[in-house]
Design a protein around this motif. Structure first.
Motif, PDB file in Angstrom:
ATOM      1  N   GLN A  43       0.700  -1.139  -0.101  1.00 18.17           N
ATOM      2  CA  GLN A  43       0.089   0.092   0.135  1.00 18.17           C
ATOM      3  C   GLN A  43       0.829   1.151   0.105  1.00 18.17           C
ATOM      4  OE1 GLN A  43      -3.497  -0.391  -0.537  1.00 18.17           O
ATOM      5  NE2 GLN A  43      -2.595  -2.497  -0.629  1.00 18.17           N
ATOM      6  N   ARG A  44       2.024   1.316  -0.881  1.00 16.77           N
ATOM      7  CA  ARG A  44       2.929   2.254  -0.567  1.00 16.77           C
ATOM      8  C   ARG A  44       2.666   3.082  -2.232  1.00 16.77           C
ATOM      9  NH1 ARG A  44       6.751   1.603   3.551  1.00 16.77           N
ATOM     10  NH2 ARG A  44       7.660   3.583   2.990  1.00 16.77           N
ATOM     11  N   LEU A  45       2.702   4.429  -2.171  1.00 16.79           N
ATOM     12  CA  LEU A  45       2.781   5.148  -3.433  1.00 16.79           C
ATOM     13  C   LEU A  45       4.125   6.017  -3.121  1.00 16.79           C
ATOM     14  CD1 LEU A  45      -0.714   6.480  -3.909  1.00 16.79           C
ATOM     15  CD2 LEU A  45       0.373   4.683  -5.371  1.00 16.79           C
ATOM     16  N   GLY A  46       4.662   6.513  -4.342  1.00 14.31           N
ATOM     17  CA  GLY A  46       5.867   7.482  -4.186  1.00 14.31           C
ATOM     18  C   GLY A  46       7.020   6.573  -4.376  1.00 14.31           C
ATOM     19  N   ALA A  47       8.150   7.163  -4.261  1.00 21.93           N
ATOM     20  CA  ALA A  47       9.570   6.608  -4.373  1.00 21.93           C
ATOM     21  C   ALA A  47       9.633   5.698  -3.206  1.00 21.93           C
ATOM     22  CB  ALA A  47      10.486   7.610  -4.605  1.00 21.93           C
ATOM     23  N   PRO A  48      10.349   4.463  -3.459  1.00 15.44           N
ATOM     24  CA  PRO A  48      10.579   3.636  -2.286  1.00 15.44           C
ATOM     25  C   PRO A  48      11.760   4.246  -1.528  1.00 15.44           C
ATOM     26  CG  PRO A  48      11.506   2.816  -4.401  1.00 15.44           C
ATOM     27  CD  PRO A  48      10.550   3.998  -4.785  1.00 15.44           C
ATOM     28  N   GLU A  49      11.714   4.009  -0.068  1.00 15.64           N
ATOM     29  CA  GLU A  49      12.581   4.374   0.946  1.00 15.64           C
ATOM     30  C   GLU A  49      13.858   3.428   0.962  1.00 15.64           C
ATOM     31  OE1 GLU A  49      10.704   5.432   4.015  1.00 15.64           O
ATOM     32  OE2 GLU A  49       9.876   7.359   3.041  1.00 15.64           O
ATOM     33  N   VAL A  50      14.756   3.376  -0.088  1.00 15.28           N
ATOM     34  CA  VAL A  50      15.700   2.437  -0.131  1.00 15.28           C
ATOM     35  C   VAL A  50      17.195   2.889  -0.646  1.00 15.28           C
ATOM     36  CG1 VAL A  50      14.255   0.432  -0.600  1.00 15.28           C
ATOM     37  CG2 VAL A  50      15.241   1.867  -2.625  1.00 15.28           C
ATOM     38  N   GLY A  51      18.246   2.264  -0.236  1.00 19.36           N
ATOM     39  CA  GLY A  51      19.454   2.962  -0.549  1.00 19.36           C
ATOM     40  C   GLY A  51      20.017   1.701  -1.431  1.00 19.36           C
ATOM     41  N   VAL A  52      21.487   2.083  -1.943  1.00 20.84           N
ATOM     42  CA  VAL A  52      22.116   0.960  -2.636  1.00 20.84           C
ATOM     43  C   VAL A  52      23.284   0.554  -1.888  1.00 20.84           C
ATOM     44  CG1 VAL A  52      23.475   0.676  -4.356  1.00 20.84           C
ATOM     45  CG2 VAL A  52      21.487   1.896  -4.733  1.00 20.84           C
ATOM     46  N   ALA A  53      23.419  -0.754  -1.511  1.00 19.66           N
ATOM     47  CA  ALA A  53      24.600  -1.012  -0.525  1.00 19.66           C
ATOM     48  C   ALA A  53      25.804  -1.740  -1.732  1.00 19.66           C
ATOM     49  CB  ALA A  53      24.251  -2.390   0.316  1.00 19.66           C
ATOM     50  N   ILE A  54      27.099  -1.374  -1.373  1.00 19.81           N
ATOM     51  CA  ILE A  54      28.422  -1.857  -2.012  1.00 19.81           C
ATOM     52  C   ILE A  54      29.133  -2.668  -1.114  1.00 19.81           C
ATOM     53  CG2 ILE A  54      30.196  -1.105  -3.434  1.00 19.81           C
ATOM     54  CD1 ILE A  54      28.759   1.427  -3.865  1.00 19.81           C
ATOM     55  N   GLN A  55      29.292  -4.117  -1.508  1.00 22.71           N
ATOM     56  CA  GLN A  55      29.884  -4.891  -0.579  1.00 22.71           C
ATOM     57  C   GLN A  55      30.707  -5.677  -1.306  1.00 22.71           C
ATOM     58  OE1 GLN A  55      26.119  -6.933   0.135  1.00 22.71           O
ATOM     59  NE2 GLN A  55      26.209  -6.306   2.272  1.00 22.71           N
ATOM     60  N   THR A  56      32.012  -6.075  -0.610  1.00 19.88           N
ATOM     61  CA  THR A  56      32.831  -7.062  -1.037  1.00 19.88           C
ATOM     62  C   THR A  56      32.302  -8.362  -1.344  1.00 19.88           C
ATOM     63  OG1 THR A  56      34.445  -6.367   0.352  1.00 19.88           O
ATOM     64  CG2 THR A  56      34.995  -8.459  -0.618  1.00 19.88           C
ATOM     65  N   MET A  57      32.355  -8.991  -2.543  1.00 22.76           N
ATOM     66  CA  MET A  57      31.702  -9.935  -3.232  1.00 22.76           C
ATOM     67  C   MET A  57      32.371 -11.012  -2.452  1.00 22.76           C
ATOM     68  SD  MET A  57      29.537 -11.048  -5.653  1.00 22.76           S
ATOM     69  CE  MET A  57      29.199 -12.722  -6.051  1.00 22.76           C
ATOM     70  N   ILE A  58      31.412 -12.101  -1.997  1.00 19.32           N
ATOM     71  CA  ILE A  58      31.897 -13.296  -1.426  1.00 19.32           C
ATOM     72  C   ILE A  58      31.676 -14.646  -2.670  1.00 19.32           C
ATOM     73  CG2 ILE A  58      31.832 -15.075   0.395  1.00 19.32           C
ATOM     74  CD1 ILE A  58      31.302 -12.407   2.179  1.00 19.32           C
ATOM     75  N   ASP A  59      32.486 -15.378  -3.037  1.00 19.82           N
ATOM     76  CA  ASP A  59      32.378 -16.403  -3.916  1.00 19.82           C
ATOM     77  C   ASP A  59      31.824 -17.613  -2.927  1.00 19.82           C
ATOM     78  OD1 ASP A  59      32.004 -17.656  -6.476  1.00 19.82           O
ATOM     79  OD2 ASP A  59      34.076 -17.776  -6.545  1.00 19.82           O
ATOM     80  N   GLY A  60      30.591 -17.429  -2.795  1.00 17.99           N
ATOM     81  CA  GLY A  60      30.027 -18.752  -1.695  1.00 17.99           C
ATOM     82  C   GLY A  60      29.846 -20.184  -2.494  1.00 17.99           C
ATOM     83  N   ASP A  61      30.112 -21.132  -1.897  1.00 22.51           N
ATOM     84  CA  ASP A  61      29.613 -22.355  -2.254  1.00 22.51           C
ATOM     85  C   ASP A  61      28.290 -22.464  -2.282  1.00 22.51           C
ATOM     86  OD1 ASP A  61      32.426 -23.164  -2.946  1.00 22.51           O
ATOM     87  OD2 ASP A  61      32.899 -23.942  -1.068  1.00 22.51           O
ATOM     88  N   VAL A  62      27.483 -22.025  -1.223  1.00 18.20           N
ATOM     89  CA  VAL A  62      26.142 -22.346  -0.960  1.00 18.20           C
ATOM     90  C   VAL A  62      25.875 -20.816  -0.440  1.00 18.20           C
ATOM     91  CG1 VAL A  62      24.467 -23.230   0.490  1.00 18.20           C
ATOM     92  CG2 VAL A  62      26.471 -24.727  -0.089  1.00 18.20           C
ATOM     93  N   SER A  63      24.503 -20.688  -0.822  1.00 23.86           N
ATOM     94  CA  SER A  63      23.958 -19.150  -0.343  1.00 23.86           C
ATOM     95  C   SER A  63      22.440 -19.509  -0.350  1.00 23.86           C
ATOM     96  CB  SER A  63      24.405 -18.045  -1.287  1.00 23.86           C
ATOM     97  OG  SER A  63      23.991 -18.455  -2.625  1.00 23.86           O
ATOM     98  N   GLY A  64      21.849 -18.399   0.599  1.00 25.38           N
ATOM     99  CA  GLY A  64      20.570 -18.369   0.450  1.00 25.38           C
ATOM    100  C   GLY A  64      19.972 -17.333   1.172  1.00 25.38           C
TER     101      GLY A  64
END
Length: 189
Positions: A130-151
């Motif tokens: 039930q939200r109008l307008g721009a979403p209140e979110v940001g962009v995260a920049i993280q070190t990439m982890i090359d995982g064997d398993v993820s979820g």
């Protein structure tokens, strides 16, 4: 928005999107109206030209926080895990991005911002949150982890009212689990 001098056009397009999403979307013309407004917003954000100083500020902050290696760039916000519905995975994620000083990092950030205005994401925000307008979110920049398993771990099972933690996991990177592109194992604890 201010740095790129697109605040007025952004506000105009956001109003157009808000009006369209509240229309009769079973009507093909109304669906088209929403899609066109979303495409205009994505184009505006994707082609925005911020100042060189802003690009350098983001680049320098990323260089200080991240020490070499590929990056994961993704959305991050409270709205993504609202009680009324999970929004995680709706926006674009960029994986294995090489950090350089050519502005590529900022281009990826713009792509992720623009992805919040995909028509299906706008509809989901409105219908489930039930939200109008721009979403209140940001962009995260993280070190990439090359995982064997993820979820993904849910503190409450999204498929039932049972008071259990749900874990959805698969071999490889998490993007496939979040997007539903790979079959995952579901564990309920």
């Amino acid at each position: 928005l201010r740095e790129a001098d697109i605040e007025e056009e952004f506000a105009r397009l956001q109003h157009e999107i808000d009006e369209a999403v509240q229309g009769n979307l079973e009507n093909t013309a109304e669906q088209q109206r929403l899609e066109e407004a979303c495409q205009k917003m994505q184009a505006l954000l994707s082609t925005a030209s911020p100042t060189y100083a802003l690009i350098m500020e983001i680049d320098q902050a990323a260089s200080k926080a991240i020490r070499g290696g590929p990056l994961a760039i993704r959305s991050s916000g409270i709205i993504e895990d609202a009680q009324a519905g999970a929004y995680a995975g709706i926006a674009k994620t960029s994986l294995n991005i090489t950090h350089d000083t050519s502005g590529e990092l900022f281009n990826r950030i713009k792509e992720i911002w623009a992805s919040f205005w995909e028509p299906q994401g706008v509809l989901y925000r409105y219908q489930h949150l039930q939200r109008l307008g721009a979403p209140e979110v940001g962009v995260a920049i993280q070190t990439m982890i090359d995982g064997d398993v993820s979820g993904v771990i849910f503190s409450k099972d999204p498929t039932s009212d049972d008071p259990v933690v749900a874990i959805s996991a698969a071999w490889g990177l998490g993007e496939g689990v979040v997007s539903g592109k790979v079959a995952s194992d579901l564990m309920r604890v």
